[in-house]
Design an enzyme around this catalytic site. Structure first.
Site, PDB file in Angstrom:
ATOM      1  CE  LYS A  92       5.996   7.773   4.263  1.00  0.00           C
ATOM      2  NZ  LYS A  92       5.216   8.391   3.186  1.00  0.00           N
ATOM      3  NE  ARG A 140      -0.257   4.510   3.530  1.00  0.00           N
ATOM      4  CZ  ARG A 140       0.865   3.955   3.935  1.00  0.00           C
ATOM      5  NH1 ARG A 140       1.745   4.659   4.604  1.00  0.00           N
ATOM      6  NH2 ARG A 140       1.118   2.693   3.668  1.00  0.00           N
TER       7      ARG A 140
HETATM    8  C1  7PM Z   1       8.893   0.943   3.851  1.00  0.00           C
HETATM    9  C2  7PM Z   1       9.120   2.185   3.281  1.00  0.00           C
HETATM   10  C3  7PM Z   1       7.638   0.568   4.219  1.00  0.00           C
HETATM   11  C4  7PM Z   1       8.076   3.063   3.068  1.00  0.00           C
HETATM   12  C5  7PM Z   1       6.596   1.459   4.034  1.00  0.00           C
HETATM   13  C6  7PM Z   1       6.825   2.689   3.447  1.00  0.00           C
HETATM   14  C7  7PM Z   1       2.598   6.314   1.511  1.00  0.00           C
HETATM   15  C8  7PM Z   1       1.785   5.405   0.857  1.00  0.00           C
HETATM   16  C9  7PM Z   1       3.480   4.369   1.714  1.00  0.00           C
HETATM   17  C10 7PM Z   1       2.240   7.707   1.488  1.00  0.00           C
HETATM   18  C11 7PM Z   1       0.316   7.062   0.200  1.00  0.00           C
HETATM   19  C12 7PM Z   1       5.112   3.937   4.602  1.00  0.00           C
HETATM   20  C13 7PM Z   1       5.721   3.679   3.255  1.00  0.00           C
HETATM   21  N1  7PM Z   1       3.642   5.646   2.060  1.00  0.00           N
HETATM   22  N2  7PM Z   1       0.650   5.757   0.216  1.00  0.00           N
HETATM   23  N3  7PM Z   1       2.343   4.186   0.997  1.00  0.00           N
HETATM   24  N4  7PM Z   1       1.089   8.009   0.819  1.00  0.00           N
HETATM   25  N5  7PM Z   1      -0.786   7.453  -0.436  1.00  0.00           N
HETATM   26  O1  7PM Z   1       5.693   4.775   5.325  1.00  0.00           O
HETATM   27  O2  7PM Z   1       2.917   8.601   2.024  1.00  0.00           O
HETATM   28  O3  7PM Z   1       4.156   3.277   4.998  1.00  0.00           O
HETATM   29  S1  7PM Z   1       4.549   3.070   2.088  1.00  0.00           S
END
Ligand code: 7PM
Length: 272
Positions: free
Chosen positions: A218, A252
């Site tokens: 992130k 995750r």
């Molecule tokens: C673009 C921006 C693609 C952000 C993917 C993302 C989380 C999640 C995501 C989290 C839980 C990523 C995010 N992040 N589910 N889904 N917790 N529970 O970094 O932090 O994959 S999507």
């Protein structure tokens, strides 16, 4: 760890990610094919993940909106194949009740909702499906969340939100033992907010629910290191170790092997 009837290995575990979106951190620009996603799932399994998270909606600010049908087309074929081929549980990253239902029919065992079951029908659907659910905190919605994130006290506000969502879900018929919580790193939070949440992560243990953390790749890591998304592995692993040291149960992560290895070192020290 046990989440309702779902059994996970002891100690902190890794949730590997399959992004069925064109802006996945891995497949810059193009949607992965079903074959590619299945291969990625088998790789995640080999690398030691305990859960595989599959999502078809991008929650990146400014990402194109996908219809429910598009989301179904992206994730359901992958879940159908992977759930038959692999032994670890699949979680469906969605906020839509139709997708939750179809994914669980196809073999998904966990619902992971970045909107904490706030969409109409989502809570009732999750209650009827009787699978574990992850409730995540987000300030505002994906399009506006990073414009000017603002809190008086980010830690107490996120704690209070999750406490309220747990209470609402239990009142809505969801078994309290099936509720996982997640402070939602990067979802309506600036770097200081994210650092405050990670520093105080152990306070989330007071809610007495399994704690999931997603920091992998992130912008928080990018801002600290001043590097692009392809150079965030070591920073993400460092954050994962800090998170488990403060009580995180599920990490995750995109780089499964590196994260699993780091958590093995952590657990060896803790259990020695
Ligand atoms: C673009 C921006 C693609 C952000 C993917 C993302 C989380 C999640 C995501 C989290 C839980 C990523 C995010 N992040 N589910 N889904 N917790 N529970 O970094 O932090 O994959 S999507």
């Amino acid at each position: 760890m046990e989440i309702g009837l779902l059994k996970l290995p002891p100690g902190p575990v890794v949730m590997g990610i399959i992004n069925m979106t064109p802006d996945s951190f891995y497949d810059g620009g193009k949607l992965p094919t079903v074959e590619e996603a299945v291969a990625r799932g088998e790789q995640i399994l080999r690398e030691g993940a305990a859960i595989i998270d599959i999502g078809g909606e991008s929650t990146r600010p400014g990402a194109e909106k996908v219809s429910v049908q598009q989301e179904l087309d992206r994730v359901i074929p992958v879940i159908e194949i992977l759930s038959k081929r692999i032994a670890i549980p699949i979680s469906i990253d969605t906020s839509n009740p139709e997708v939750m239902h179809a994914a669980v029919q196809a073999g998904a065992k966990i619902i992971n909702d970045v909107r904490a079951l706030t969409k109409p029908g989502a809570m009732l659907t999750a209650a009827k499906l009787r699978v574990p659910v992850c409730l995540m905190h987000m300030q505002n919605d994906p399009d506006t969340m990073q414009i000017r994130p603002s809190y008086h006290d980010v830690v107490s506000e996120v704690l209070q939100y999750l406490e309220q969502r747990i209470a609402a879900c239990v009142a809505g018929g969801i078994d309290t033992k099936k509720i996982i919580i997640d402070p939602g790193f990067g979802f309506g939070k600036n770097l200081q907010h994210n650092l405050s949440l990670l520093r105080s992560l152990s306070l989330f243990k007071n809610l007495h629910h399994p704690l999931l953390v997603g920091i992998s790749n992130k912008s928080m890591i990018g801002q600290i290191l001043d590097v692009g998304v392809e150079q965030r592995v070591a920073g993400s692993v460092a954050a994962a170790v800090i998170a488990v040291s403060k009580g995180a149960d599920i990490i995750r992560a995109h780089d499964v092997r590196a994260t699993v290895d780091a958590l093995k070192v952590f657990s060896a020290v803790v259990n020695s």
